[in-house]
Design a protein around this motif. Structure first.
Motif, PDB file in Angstrom:
ATOM      1  N   VAL A  34       1.579  -0.022  26.723  1.00 51.74           N
ATOM      2  CA  VAL A  34       1.855  -0.213  25.638  1.00 51.74           C
ATOM      3  C   VAL A  34       0.548  -0.160  24.687  1.00 51.74           C
ATOM      4  CG1 VAL A  34       3.388   0.126  23.758  1.00 51.74           C
ATOM      5  CG2 VAL A  34       4.456  -0.820  26.214  1.00 51.74           C
ATOM      6  N   ASP A  35      -0.261   0.308  23.923  1.00 51.21           N
ATOM      7  CA  ASP A  35      -1.055   0.683  23.150  1.00 51.21           C
ATOM      8  C   ASP A  35      -0.848   1.040  21.973  1.00 51.21           C
ATOM      9  OD1 ASP A  35      -3.583   0.609  21.852  1.00 51.21           O
ATOM     10  OD2 ASP A  35      -4.562   2.428  22.945  1.00 51.21           O
ATOM     11  N   LEU A  36      -0.784  -0.157  20.707  1.00 51.65           N
ATOM     12  CA  LEU A  36       0.061  -0.381  19.670  1.00 51.65           C
ATOM     13  C   LEU A  36      -1.177   0.306  18.724  1.00 51.65           C
ATOM     14  CD1 LEU A  36       2.066  -2.980  19.674  1.00 51.65           C
ATOM     15  CD2 LEU A  36       2.771  -0.765  20.044  1.00 51.65           C
ATOM     16  N   ASP A  37      -2.748   0.252  19.296  1.00 54.84           N
ATOM     17  CA  ASP A  37      -3.799   0.641  18.550  1.00 54.84           C
ATOM     18  C   ASP A  37      -3.350   2.093  17.203  1.00 54.84           C
ATOM     19  OD1 ASP A  37      -4.793  -1.281  19.299  1.00 54.84           O
ATOM     20  OD2 ASP A  37      -5.838   0.157  20.848  1.00 54.84           O
ATOM     21  N   PHE A  38      -2.792   2.429  16.799  1.00 58.13           N
ATOM     22  CA  PHE A  38      -2.254   3.963  16.067  1.00 58.13           C
ATOM     23  C   PHE A  38      -1.767   3.224  15.017  1.00 58.13           C
ATOM     24  CE2 PHE A  38       1.894   2.893  17.784  1.00 58.13           C
ATOM     25  CZ  PHE A  38       2.751   3.289  16.815  1.00 58.13           C
ATOM     26  N   LEU A  39      -1.330   1.810  15.445  1.00 54.92           N
ATOM     27  CA  LEU A  39      -1.047   1.228  13.831  1.00 54.92           C
ATOM     28  C   LEU A  39      -1.553   1.193  12.885  1.00 54.92           C
ATOM     29  CD1 LEU A  39       1.925  -1.425  15.330  1.00 54.92           C
ATOM     30  CD2 LEU A  39       2.672   0.963  14.293  1.00 54.92           C
ATOM     31  N   TYR A  40      -3.443   0.818  13.218  1.00 54.71           N
ATOM     32  CA  TYR A  40      -4.436   0.489  12.285  1.00 54.71           C
ATOM     33  C   TYR A  40      -4.029   2.057  10.835  1.00 54.71           C
ATOM     34  CZ  TYR A  40      -5.490  -3.533  15.187  1.00 54.71           C
ATOM     35  OH  TYR A  40      -5.340  -4.312  15.997  1.00 54.71           O
ATOM     36  N   GLU A  41      -4.471   2.933  11.751  1.00 53.91           N
ATOM     37  CA  GLU A  41      -4.577   4.345  10.666  1.00 53.91           C
ATOM     38  C   GLU A  41      -2.938   4.413  10.073  1.00 53.91           C
ATOM     39  OE1 GLU A  41      -5.424   8.389  11.280  1.00 53.91           O
ATOM     40  OE2 GLU A  41      -5.384   7.610  12.784  1.00 53.91           O
ATOM     41  N   LEU A  42      -2.091   4.132  10.306  1.00 51.29           N
ATOM     42  CA  LEU A  42      -0.688   4.304   9.006  1.00 51.29           C
ATOM     43  C   LEU A  42      -1.215   2.799   8.284  1.00 51.29           C
ATOM     44  CD1 LEU A  42       1.933   4.526  12.360  1.00 51.29           C
ATOM     45  CD2 LEU A  42       0.767   6.772  10.922  1.00 51.29           C
ATOM     46  N   THR A  43      -0.914   1.792   8.778  1.00 53.80           N
ATOM     47  CA  THR A  43      -1.103   0.680   7.881  1.00 53.80           C
ATOM     48  C   THR A  43      -2.312   0.903   6.731  1.00 53.80           C
ATOM     49  OG1 THR A  43      -2.024  -0.749   9.614  1.00 53.80           O
ATOM     50  CG2 THR A  43      -0.247  -0.829   9.571  1.00 53.80           C
ATOM     51  N   GLN A  44      -3.222   1.983   7.110  1.00 57.50           N
ATOM     52  CA  GLN A  44      -4.852   1.366   6.443  1.00 57.50           C
ATOM     53  C   GLN A  44      -4.495   1.593   4.990  1.00 57.50           C
ATOM     54  OE1 GLN A  44      -7.562   0.322   6.919  1.00 57.50           O
ATOM     55  NE2 GLN A  44      -8.248   0.853   5.131  1.00 57.50           N
ATOM     56  N   PRO A  45      -4.007   2.532   4.319  1.00 63.13           N
ATOM     57  CA  PRO A  45      -3.534   2.559   3.264  1.00 63.13           C
ATOM     58  C   PRO A  45      -2.934   1.392   1.676  1.00 63.13           C
ATOM     59  CG  PRO A  45      -2.161   4.360   4.178  1.00 63.13           C
ATOM     60  CD  PRO A  45      -2.716   3.363   5.062  1.00 63.13           C
ATOM     61  N   TYR A  46      -2.181   0.711   2.759  1.00 65.57           N
ATOM     62  CA  TYR A  46      -1.572  -0.622   1.862  1.00 65.57           C
ATOM     63  C   TYR A  46      -1.949  -1.569   1.710  1.00 65.57           C
ATOM     64  CZ  TYR A  46       2.739   2.258   3.823  1.00 65.57           C
ATOM     65  OH  TYR A  46       3.544   3.217   4.007  1.00 65.57           O
ATOM     66  N   PHE A  47      -3.154  -1.480   1.672  1.00 68.49           N
ATOM     67  CA  PHE A  47      -4.273  -2.434   1.714  1.00 68.49           C
ATOM     68  C   PHE A  47      -5.742  -2.448   0.854  1.00 68.49           C
ATOM     69  CE2 PHE A  47      -2.571  -3.464   5.708  1.00 68.49           C
ATOM     70  CZ  PHE A  47      -2.224  -4.698   6.303  1.00 68.49           C
ATOM     71  N   GLY A  48      -6.234  -3.074  -0.019  1.00 63.28           N
ATOM     72  CA  GLY A  48      -7.510  -2.985  -0.758  1.00 63.28           C
ATOM     73  C   GLY A  48      -8.820  -2.698  -0.161  1.00 63.28           C
ATOM     74  N   ARG A  49      -9.504  -2.530  -0.403  1.00 61.84           N
ATOM     75  CA  ARG A  49     -11.534  -2.882   0.380  1.00 61.84           C
ATOM     76  C   ARG A  49     -11.735  -3.990  -0.104  1.00 61.84           C
ATOM     77  NH1 ARG A  49     -14.579   2.835  -1.329  1.00 61.84           N
ATOM     78  NH2 ARG A  49     -12.285   4.630   0.036  1.00 61.84           N
ATOM     79  N   CYS A  50     -11.285  -5.145  -0.687  1.00 64.84           N
ATOM     80  CA  CYS A  50     -11.766  -6.750  -0.655  1.00 64.84           C
ATOM     81  C   CYS A  50     -10.868  -6.927  -0.907  1.00 64.84           C
ATOM     82  CB  CYS A  50     -12.525  -6.470  -1.947  1.00 64.84           C
ATOM     83  SG  CYS A  50     -11.694  -5.944  -3.852  1.00 64.84           S
ATOM     84  N   GLY A  51     -11.297  -8.363  -1.142  1.00 63.98           N
ATOM     85  CA  GLY A  51     -10.073  -9.564  -0.765  1.00 63.98           C
ATOM     86  C   GLY A  51      -9.768  -9.871   0.029  1.00 63.98           C
ATOM     87  N   GLN A  52      -9.170 -11.107  -0.073  1.00 58.69           N
ATOM     88  CA  GLN A  52      -8.776 -11.779   1.207  1.00 58.69           C
ATOM     89  C   GLN A  52      -8.199 -11.205   2.830  1.00 58.69           C
ATOM     90  OE1 GLN A  52      -6.287 -15.164   1.069  1.00 58.69           O
ATOM     91  NE2 GLN A  52      -6.790 -16.232   3.039  1.00 58.69           N
ATOM     92  N   GLN A  53      -8.249 -11.110   3.971  1.00 58.96           N
ATOM     93  CA  GLN A  53      -7.936 -10.454   5.039  1.00 58.96           C
ATOM     94  C   GLN A  53      -6.516 -10.569   4.592  1.00 58.96           C
ATOM     95  OE1 GLN A  53     -10.475 -10.299   8.432  1.00 58.96           O
ATOM     96  NE2 GLN A  53     -12.339  -9.805   7.978  1.00 58.96           N
ATOM     97  N   SER A  54      -5.932  -9.738   5.445  1.00 60.36           N
ATOM     98  CA  SER A  54      -4.151  -9.547   5.760  1.00 60.36           C
ATOM     99  C   SER A  54      -4.172  -9.867   7.430  1.00 60.36           C
ATOM    100  CB  SER A  54      -3.297  -8.442   5.733  1.00 60.36           C
ATOM    101  OG  SER A  54      -3.911  -7.456   6.418  1.00 60.36           O
ATOM    102  N   ILE A  55      -3.088 -10.352   7.841  1.00 60.27           N
ATOM    103  CA  ILE A  55      -2.673 -10.059   8.802  1.00 60.27           C
ATOM    104  C   ILE A  55      -3.177  -9.151   9.959  1.00 60.27           C
ATOM    105  CG2 ILE A  55      -0.172 -10.079   8.745  1.00 60.27           C
ATOM    106  CD1 ILE A  55       0.551 -11.553  11.229  1.00 60.27           C
TER     107      ILE A  55
END
Length: 518
Positions: A34-55
């Motif tokens: 099971v490959d879950l790497d597709f979640l990176y693209e789906l979650t990209q709009p919910y983060f900014g370009r600066c600041g502390q890295q999220s989980i």
């Protein structure tokens, strides 16, 4: 000489985590398949370009799936559990000496991501089950169950009349001024919300409570702290979406309504959703069917039959399923009666006949308190006035009236289906398909209680529990190898030729010459 093991901390650790996780381990195989790497693209709009890295989003969803696979509902306990398991560290892509994320970012990420993202993960796993041949889609069984909300019955507050709600809020603010000042200092604190209710409902509640206290037979009515609570007059300040509901044989609690659809082929969950617990099953059937049909069509599957219990029995639901060309195996339940004693019905002319031989023709269409359509049949005033049976038939009304549901043909067809031999078989199939799945989710997949608050959070929890259940089935399923018809035909022809050869050899050796043999 007796040996003695002495533990000593190593300054440098050379350790291969993958070498210590067996090939047959569940989480090792899950990571490979099971490959879950597709979640990176789906979650990209919910983060900014600066600041502390999220989980890491993939790590977050893997942690959530591990929690429901291991039946752990606490984020703190989940992090501690994963840090002690080599296979879980390998599944999460963490080294042995690398600290896992703190439990607080996991909780915040669950609130940040919308429900659509959790549905995407559920759809991904469901698609894998379809590709593996575990889902047929033609026949689906649905059921529902209450799930405990993260709120207590002791915290219920009485709704205030709409006109006096503002005055009530001001009074509470003055009495609790110290607590209000402390809460204002905290920027993250939210002001308590007061829900209003119609004043006549509150008056009716107070009158009913007074009657219970005065009645000598009232169980618990004379108790000092006794009170009558309902969703119309009370609400939970902790979780505004939680509703009071009761299951036969159990105490009243604040719950959510979990609706589930299961494919009857291999027991794969095809749909799950969270609803308010004060609604009935029949109200949620159309929405469940539409969403289920859409998911099946996305996977090139067609829904043809729907199995449900009598809680989903409703004339509008029968009509809705027939319009969608779906056969509904739903038992008829309620006050519906196919025949009225003494009043035969003529289906062609759409009219009833009374015992005196008078006609009750169709007059108008009405609606009941729930919005259902009703058909009104009424005799004429002159026929009933001169009838000798009026004193026993309608002594207090000017004429006889019959009220029938507008979905009478649909009810009749549903009743005929359920009383058939196949209908009884479909009932047993539904009981053996969807009810064990509910039991597994509640006892083994962390759905015994909703740990978050709000309907959206409850929906996310149910989606994750259903996804973990489907993943477990996906990993255990082994396709059955079927011999093709071509190979079977060749093998059959070889057997026929072998039989002819043996018969010919037997005749030749015994010198039983056929007629015309030279």
């Amino acid at each position: 000489m007796q040996g003695k093991k002495v533990f000593a901390e190593e300054k440098v650790l050379l350790f291969s985590l993958s070498a210590h996780v067996p090939e047959h381990n569940f989480y090792r195989r899950l990571k490979q398949e099971v490959d879950l790497d597709f979640l990176y693209e789906l979650t990209q709009p919910y983060f900014g370009r600066c600041g502390q890295q999220s989980i890491d989003p993939v790590v977050f969803f893997k942690l959530c799936l591990v929690g429901y696979l291991e039946n752990i509902v606490s984020d703190r306990q989940l992090i501690e559990h994963c840090s002690l398991r080599l296979d879980l560290l390998y599944f999460l892509d963490y080294h042995l000496d690398e600290p896992l994320p703190w439990h607080s970012p996991v909780s915040r990420a669950r609130q940040l991501y919308p429900e659509a993202l959790f549905e995407s993960l559920f759809d991904k796993v469901f698609r894998l089950c379809v590709e593996k041949g575990m889902v047929v889609g033609r026949r689906q069984a649905i059921d529902s169950a209450p799930v405990k909300a993260n709120a207590s019955m002791d915290s219920l507050l009485l709704k205030q009349p709409a006109g006096s709600a503002k005055m009530y809020v001001n009074q509470i603010t003055i009495e609790n001024s110290s607590a209000a000042e402390e809460s204002n200092r905290n920027k993250n604190s939210k002001p308590e919300q007061f829900i209003s209710a119609p004043e006549h409902q509150l008056r009716k509640l107070k009158k009913h409570q007074d009657q219970l206290k005065e009645s000598p037979k009232g169980l618990g009515g004379n108790y000092e702290k006794a009170r009558l609570v309902s969703n119309k007059t009370h609400y939970s300040p902790t979780d505004g979406d939680a509703r009071i509901s009761v299951k036969p044989g159990k105490a009243r609690k604040l719950n959510y309504h979990c609706s589930l659809a299961v494919d009857t082929a291999k027991g794969v969950i095809s749909h799950v959703q969270a609803d308010l617990a004060d609604g009935r099953d029949s109200q949620y059937l159309p929405a469940i069917t539409l969403k289920l049909q859409r998911r099946l069509l996305d996977n090139e599957l067609l829904l043809q039959e729907l199995l449900a219990d009598s809680g989903y029995s409703n004339g509008s639901n029968y009509s809705f399923l027939e319009q969608r060309k779906i056969i509904g195996w739903i038992p008829v339940f309620g006050q519906y009666k196919p025949e009225i004693e003494g009043f035969p019905y003529n289906q062609q002319q759409d009219q009833f006949t009374c015992p005196a031989g008078k006609i009750l023709s169709f007059k108008t269409v009405d609606t009941n308190a729930e919005g259902g359509l009703l058909k009104i049949y009424r005799a004429t005033y002159q026929d009933c006035k001169q009838c000798p049976l009026k004193s026993s038939c309608v002594p207090k009304s000017p004429c006889r009236q019959i009220t029938r549901t507008a979905y009478d043909p649909e009810y009749r067809r549903a009743q005929a289906r359920q009383q058939s031999r196949k209908g009884k078989r479909m009932k047993r199939l539904r009981q053996s398909t969807v009810e064990p799945v509910f039991g597994s989710l509640i006892h083994y997949y962390g759905l015994r209680q909703i740990g978050v608050r709000g309907k959206a959070g409850a929906h996310k929890v149910m989606l994750l529990a259903a996804t973990a259940f489907n993943l477990k089935k996906y990993m255990k399923f082994k396709p059955v190898k079927v011999v093709s018809q071509a190979l079977a035909l060749v093998k059959e022809q070889q057997n026929v030729f072998a039989s002819y050869f043996i018969a010919f050899t037997t005749l030749f050796t015994t010198r039983k010459v056929l007629p015309g043999w030279q």
